[in-house]
Write an enzyme that holds these catalytic residues in place. Structure first.
Site, PDB file in Angstrom:
ATOM      1  N   CYS A 258       0.835  -1.206   0.000  1.00  0.00           N
ATOM      2  CA  CYS A 258       0.000   0.000   0.000  1.00  0.00           C
ATOM      3  C   CYS A 258       0.871   1.257   0.000  1.00  0.00           C
ATOM      4  O   CYS A 258       1.351   1.692   1.052  1.00  0.00           O
ATOM      5  CB  CYS A 258      -0.941  -0.009   1.205  1.00  0.00           C
ATOM      6  SG  CYS A 258      -2.063   1.395   1.236  1.00  0.00           S
TER       7      CYS A 258
ATOM      8  N   CYS B 106      -0.532   4.188   1.992  1.00  0.00           N
ATOM      9  CA  CYS B 106      -0.420   4.013   3.451  1.00  0.00           C
ATOM     10  C   CYS B 106       1.021   4.207   3.918  1.00  0.00           C
ATOM     11  O   CYS B 106       1.279   4.842   4.944  1.00  0.00           O
ATOM     12  CB  CYS B 106      -0.832   2.605   3.871  1.00  0.00           C
ATOM     13  SG  CYS B 106      -2.348   2.021   3.123  1.00  0.00           S
ATOM     14  N   ASP B 107       1.967   3.635   3.210  1.00  0.00           N
ATOM     15  CA  ASP B 107       3.331   3.536   3.737  1.00  0.00           C
ATOM     16  C   ASP B 107       4.377   4.375   3.002  1.00  0.00           C
ATOM     17  O   ASP B 107       5.516   4.469   3.459  1.00  0.00           O
ATOM     18  CB  ASP B 107       3.772   2.055   3.717  1.00  0.00           C
ATOM     19  CG  ASP B 107       2.928   1.205   4.658  1.00  0.00           C
ATOM     20  OD1 ASP B 107       2.411   1.764   5.644  1.00  0.00           O
ATOM     21  OD2 ASP B 107       2.779   0.000   4.419  1.00  0.00           O
TER      22      ASP B 107
END
Ligand SMILES: Cc1cc2nc3c(=O)[nH]c(=O)nc-3n(C[C@H](O)[C@H](O)[C@H](O)COP(=O)(O)OP(=O)(O)OC[C@H]3O[C@@H](n4cnc5c(N)ncnc54)[C@H](O)[C@@H]3O)c2cc1C
Length: 322
Positions: free
Chosen positions: A141, A144-145
């Protein structure tokens, strides 16, 4: 199969942000929800150490703690959280009909409404070094990261629209992005290809696959292999993003609910209503675009409100008839 039968007003399938948010709202509306956790109690976020973008946590929070707190919040209002897997469903076509849900192949629960929050699973390459370093620099992701790799060199695997979009996203944050594409062309749309090619810090490698992710505790590099020549090459990176697709966990609903060709449940616009009355879908199981904890939670809230309204309509019809 045993003869045990139980009737509930609202049955929630899944214990990620969508399921627990649906549970909080359903419990507060006195729908007495019963929630089955499935094989991954707490959902996908239990596999990540740092959640920095969920509103309300100014210092960030680790995924397992966040999900434990969501469970506690759902239980505080009376949600019954049960460990168990839904293994089959028999969903009614009738408004006010009863849905039959089988738990662990052994028990049938009858439900007036069902909220599906079964999420989706990211596909991985499934090579040992990639699996070992999941959470240690290997992520599925980028949104997300990606932030954790600001100013660093990373690589991304995949050649579809999602991979191209995530590569562009990473290029805005990271120093350099190496994009590995198995084929000799990019599957992504022409517009997305153009975007990738216009960004100077993305290097696209065609006919290239991951041979090994290098690093002991965290990602330190990548050994790539050209699948035409067999030639191997190592690069230094700190993050590896896998963008080869997701699989929604919706197999048990096949043939009963409308879904797209990948298996994402289809809901009516601006609603969580599925193709069957009294059955609602929330979270990643019906969302192939955003796939974030906050959007999953948002649709979990919508599903509980939709279930509450549905039950109120059914009950008022029953009152009129009697
Ligand atoms: C490594 C990683 C890091 C991430 N980081 C972030 C982040 O920082 N911020 C962010 O916003 N998002 C992040 N995401 C994305 C986020 O985790 C998902 O968007 C979100 O968890 C989706 O929530 P959900 O409730 O729809 O499903 P999930 O979290 O996938 O939960 C699905 C639930 O359904 C259950 N289930 C499945 N099948 C059954 C069944 N048959 N019977 C019963 N239960 C079943 C599972 O056990 C699980 O509890 C990350 C994802 C990953 C993989």
């Amino acid at each position: 199969m045993s003869e045990q039968l139980e009737r509930v007003k609202t049955l929630i399938v899944g214990s990620g942000p969508a399921g627990y948010t649906a549970a909080i709202y359903a419990a507060r509306a006195d729908l007495k929800p019963v929630l089955y956790t499935g094989m991954e109690p707490g959902g996908q976020l239990t596999t990540t150490t740092e959640v920095d973008n969920f509103p309300g946590y100014p210092e960030g929070i680790d995924g397992p703690t966040m999900m434990m707190q969501l469970q506690q919040q759902a239980e505080r209002f009376g949600t019954e959280v049960r460990i168990g897997m839904i293994t089959a469903v028999d969903l009614s076509d009738e408004v006010g009909g009863i849905h039959k849900v089988t738990v662990d192949d052994s028990k049938i629960v009858e439900a007036e409404t069902v909220i599906i929050s079964t999420g989706a699973s990211a596909k991985y390459l499934n090579i040992p070094s990639e699996q070992r370093l999941r959470g240690g620099g290997v992520s599925a992701c980028a949104v997300c990261d990606g932030f954790f790799y600001k100013g660093q060199e990373v690589a991304i695997v995949g050649g579809g629209d999602t991979a191209a979009e995530e590569a562009s996203y990473l290029a805005n944050i990271c120093k350099k992005v190496t994009m590995l594409i198995r084929k000799d062309e990019m599957r992504a749309s022409k517009a997305m290809q153009h975007r990738v090619n216009s960004l100077e810090n993305i290097e696209v490698r065609y006919n290239t696959e991951v041979d090994e992710v290098i690093g002991d505790q965290v990602v330190e590099g990548l050994r790539m292999v050209n699948n035409q020549t067999g030639e191997k090459e190592e690069i230094a990176i700190t993050g590896l993003f896998i963008a080869i697709g997701h699989k929604p966990n919706t197999d048990i609903f096949k043939g009963q609910l409308e879904m797209d060709e990948t298996g994402y449940l289809i809901t009516q616009p601006k609603s969580t209503k599925t193709s069957k009355p009294g059955v609602f879908a929330s979270g990643d199981a019906q969302d192939k675009i955003y796939r974030q904890a906050i959007t999953a939670a948002g649709t979990g809230c919508m599903a509980a409100l939709d279930a509450e309204r549905y039950l109120a309509t059914v009950e008022s019809k029953e009152t009129l008839v009697s």
